[in-house]
Design a protein around this motif. Structure first.
Motif, PDB file in Angstrom:
ATOM      1  N   ALA A  81      -1.102   1.920  -4.697  1.00  0.00           N
ATOM      2  CA  ALA A  81      -0.129   0.981  -4.390  1.00  0.00           C
ATOM      3  C   ALA A  81       0.986   0.883  -5.052  1.00  0.00           C
ATOM      4  O   ALA A  81       1.289   1.083  -6.151  1.00  0.00           O
ATOM      5  CB  ALA A  81      -1.161  -0.394  -4.590  1.00  0.00           C
ATOM      6  N   GLU A 115       0.867  -1.238  -0.047  1.00  0.00           N
ATOM      7  CA  GLU A 115       0.048   0.033  -0.074  1.00  0.00           C
ATOM      8  C   GLU A 115       0.910   1.349   0.170  1.00  0.00           C
ATOM      9  O   GLU A 115       1.948   1.123   0.445  1.00  0.00           O
ATOM     10  CB  GLU A 115      -1.007   0.118   1.326  1.00  0.00           C
ATOM     11  CG  GLU A 115      -1.911  -1.286   1.256  1.00  0.00           C
ATOM     12  CD  GLU A 115      -2.679  -1.157   0.040  1.00  0.00           C
ATOM     13  OE1 GLU A 115      -3.097  -0.296  -0.364  1.00  0.00           O
ATOM     14  OE2 GLU A 115      -2.820  -2.359  -0.517  1.00  0.00           O
ATOM     15  N   CYS A 116       0.337   2.357  -0.574  1.00  0.00           N
ATOM     16  CA  CYS A 116       1.178   3.499  -0.567  1.00  0.00           C
ATOM     17  C   CYS A 116       0.540   4.417   0.696  1.00  0.00           C
ATOM     18  O   CYS A 116      -0.421   4.808   0.452  1.00  0.00           O
ATOM     19  CB  CYS A 116       0.704   4.153  -2.030  1.00  0.00           C
ATOM     20  SG  CYS A 116       1.555   5.971  -2.120  1.00  0.00           S
ATOM     21  N   GLY A 148      -3.934   6.540  -0.270  1.00  0.00           N
ATOM     22  CA  GLY A 148      -4.705   5.262   0.222  1.00  0.00           C
ATOM     23  C   GLY A 148      -5.332   4.236  -0.650  1.00  0.00           C
ATOM     24  O   GLY A 148      -5.395   3.193  -0.636  1.00  0.00           O
TER      25      GLY A 148
END
Length: 155
Positions: A100, A92-93, A97
């Motif tokens: 990715a 996940e980044c 949110g």
């Protein structure tokens, strides 16, 4: 709307069809070689090359899809298959949110390190050994110019 079609001249058609045939045949041969000798698909190889070219072996999912000219669904499905084989992981980044990262794993690095030497050898045998340095420079200039133009208008 009635637009005039700019049909290809015989010379343009010969060049275009030759280019397409070359691209298809090279891709087919290199793909079969990768699959048979390293058990890496051409799509796997493309993803792994982009990841190994990126700092820390990671790229945003959407940037990788854009670089490969893949649709979002194709990228998602392929990354899921590669993750299932342990070649990449999805992270996940934290800044976004919804975004990715796709990150190469040790197994992914081992796969490309095993496949790359034979792939490069085949590129030389099938292509580079049959063009002169001057032809290679012209091909590079043409390729980079066309890619720049496509990047200016990504539609």
């Amino acid at each position: 709307m009635t637009e005039t079609v700019r049909w290809l001249t015989p010379e343009e058609q010969r060049a275009w069809r030759g280019f397409v045939r070359l691209h298809e045949r090279l891709g087919g041969r290199l793909g079969r070689l990768l699959q048979s000798e390293s058990k890496v698909s051409p799509a796997d190889y493309a993803v792994l090359v982009h990841l190994t070219d990126s700092p820390e072996g990671r790229q945003r999912h959407q940037d990788l899809a854009r670089a490969l000219e893949w649709e979002k669904s194709r990228m998602s499905h392929h990354i899921a298959r590669m993750a299932g084989r342990g070649m990449v992981v999805r992270e996940e980044c934290p800044e976004d949110g919804r975004g990715a990262f796709v990150v190469i794993t040790d197994a992914g690095r081992e796969a490309i390190e095993a496949a790359a030497p034979r792939h490069v050898e085949a590129v030389r045998e099938l292509f580079l050994d049959h063009v002169t340095p001057a032809e290679l420079r012209v091909l590079t200039e043409i390729s980079e110019r066309v890619i720049r133009r496509m990047d200016e208008d990504p539609s």
